[in-house]
Design a protein around this motif. Structure first.
Motif, PDB file in Angstrom:
ATOM      1  N   SER A  50       8.092  -0.509  -5.611  1.00 32.14           N
ATOM      2  CA  SER A  50       9.291  -0.272  -4.808  1.00 32.14           C
ATOM      3  C   SER A  50       9.133  -0.745  -3.363  1.00 32.14           C
ATOM      4  O   SER A  50      10.021  -0.537  -2.550  1.00 32.14           O
ATOM      5  CB  SER A  50       9.642   1.219  -4.823  1.00 32.14           C
ATOM      6  N   GLY A  51       8.007  -1.382  -3.046  1.00 32.56           N
ATOM      7  CA  GLY A  51       7.766  -1.790  -1.660  1.00 32.56           C
ATOM      8  C   GLY A  51       7.476  -3.256  -1.455  1.00 32.56           C
ATOM      9  O   GLY A  51       6.481  -3.601  -0.801  1.00 32.56           O
ATOM     10  N   PRO A  52       8.322  -4.165  -1.952  1.00 35.53           N
ATOM     11  CA  PRO A  52       8.020  -5.587  -1.768  1.00 35.53           C
ATOM     12  C   PRO A  52       8.045  -6.030  -0.307  1.00 35.53           C
ATOM     13  O   PRO A  52       7.426  -7.028   0.043  1.00 35.53           O
ATOM     14  CB  PRO A  52       9.096  -6.303  -2.593  1.00 35.53           C
ATOM     15  N   THR A  53       8.716  -5.285   0.541  1.00 32.49           N
ATOM     16  CA  THR A  53       8.779  -5.655   1.951  1.00 32.49           C
ATOM     17  C   THR A  53       7.395  -5.632   2.591  1.00 32.49           C
ATOM     18  O   THR A  53       7.071  -6.489   3.417  1.00 32.49           O
ATOM     19  CB  THR A  53       9.730  -4.701   2.703  1.00 32.49           C
ATOM     20  N   ALA A  54       6.568  -4.679   2.193  1.00 31.25           N
ATOM     21  CA  ALA A  54       5.208  -4.605   2.725  1.00 31.25           C
ATOM     22  C   ALA A  54       4.401  -5.837   2.309  1.00 31.25           C
ATOM     23  O   ALA A  54       3.652  -6.398   3.118  1.00 31.25           O
ATOM     24  CB  ALA A  54       4.520  -3.329   2.249  1.00 31.25           C
ATOM     25  N   CYS A  55       4.578  -6.269   1.066  1.00 33.35           N
ATOM     26  CA  CYS A  55       3.873  -7.471   0.604  1.00 33.35           C
ATOM     27  C   CYS A  55       4.358  -8.702   1.352  1.00 33.35           C
ATOM     28  O   CYS A  55       3.552  -9.557   1.728  1.00 33.35           O
ATOM     29  CB  CYS A  55       4.066  -7.670  -0.892  1.00 33.35           C
ATOM     30  N   GLU A  56       5.664  -8.798   1.545  1.00 32.65           N
ATOM     31  CA  GLU A  56       6.205  -9.942   2.281  1.00 32.65           C
ATOM     32  C   GLU A  56       5.601 -10.017   3.681  1.00 32.65           C
ATOM     33  O   GLU A  56       5.196 -11.088   4.135  1.00 32.65           O
ATOM     34  CB  GLU A  56       7.721  -9.851   2.368  1.00 32.65           C
ATOM     35  N   ALA A  57       5.503  -8.869   4.353  1.00 34.45           N
ATOM     36  CA  ALA A  57       4.932  -8.842   5.707  1.00 34.45           C
ATOM     37  C   ALA A  57       3.456  -9.235   5.676  1.00 34.45           C
ATOM     38  O   ALA A  57       2.987 -10.004   6.522  1.00 34.45           O
ATOM     39  CB  ALA A  57       5.112  -7.454   6.318  1.00 34.45           C
ATOM     40  N   TRP A  58       2.711  -8.709   4.717  1.00 36.77           N
ATOM     41  CA  TRP A  58       1.278  -9.016   4.608  1.00 36.77           C
ATOM     42  C   TRP A  58       1.089 -10.507   4.327  1.00 36.77           C
ATOM     43  O   TRP A  58       0.234 -11.160   4.927  1.00 36.77           O
ATOM     44  CB  TRP A  58       0.641  -8.169   3.509  1.00 36.77           C
ATOM     45  N   LEU A  59       1.895 -11.045   3.420  1.00 37.53           N
ATOM     46  CA  LEU A  59       1.761 -12.449   3.053  1.00 37.53           C
ATOM     47  C   LEU A  59       2.124 -13.390   4.203  1.00 37.53           C
ATOM     48  O   LEU A  59       1.545 -14.467   4.308  1.00 37.53           O
ATOM     49  CB  LEU A  59       2.618 -12.758   1.818  1.00 37.53           C
ATOM     50  N   LYS A  60       3.031 -12.992   5.061  1.00 40.31           N
ATOM     51  CA  LYS A  60       3.400 -13.827   6.207  1.00 40.31           C
ATOM     52  C   LYS A  60       2.229 -14.037   7.158  1.00 40.31           C
ATOM     53  O   LYS A  60       2.135 -15.057   7.818  1.00 40.31           O
ATOM     54  CB  LYS A  60       4.583 -13.218   6.962  1.00 40.31           C
ATOM     55  N   GLN A  61       1.322 -13.075   7.219  1.00 41.84           N
ATOM     56  CA  GLN A  61       0.179 -13.202   8.122  1.00 41.84           C
ATOM     57  C   GLN A  61      -1.087 -13.685   7.414  1.00 41.84           C
ATOM     58  O   GLN A  61      -2.104 -13.916   8.049  1.00 41.84           O
ATOM     59  CB  GLN A  61      -0.091 -11.876   8.831  1.00 41.84           C
ATOM     60  N   SER A  62      -1.035 -13.842   6.115  1.00 48.15           N
ATOM     61  CA  SER A  62      -2.214 -14.281   5.369  1.00 48.15           C
ATOM     62  C   SER A  62      -2.253 -15.796   5.268  1.00 48.15           C
ATOM     63  O   SER A  62      -1.268 -16.483   5.515  1.00 48.15           O
ATOM     64  CB  SER A  62      -2.214 -13.670   3.965  1.00 48.15           C
TER      65      SER A  62
END
Length: 92
Positions: A50-62
């Motif tokens: 239920s939290g894809p936004t957290a993954c999107e944020a993490w992936l933007k900085q990876s």
């Protein structure tokens, strides 16, 4: 990351998470270290998050191939770490 549907979004996030952690899903499938059923299960686990936004944020900085582990909240963290290790051991 734009997506037409939640399923597509989660599928894209999973593939990007694999890239970030240095897991080449195609290579893993072709080598037999990953089977299609396990890949499908991993994508389903991602779709149930239920939290894809957290993954999107993490992936933007990876950076691709530079992250040793996915974030702890990733439902596929263990699976991706195992695939990364198996890929590393086979190349080595």
């Amino acid at each position: 990351m734009q997506s037409d549907s939640p399923d597509r979004l989660h599928t894209e996030l999973f593939h990007h998470m694999a890239d970030a952690t240095g897991v080449n899903l195609e290579t893993e499938l072709l080598s037999g270290r990953l089977n299609l059923n396990d890949l499908t299960s991993a994508i389903e686990r991602c779709k149930n998050c239920s939290g894809p936004t957290a993954c999107e944020a993490w992936l933007k900085q990876s950076q691709p191939n530079h992250e040793e582990t996915p974030p702890g909240y990733c439902r596929n963290s263990a699976m991706l770490q195992v695939q990364r290790a198996l890929g590393y051991l086979s190349s080595g």
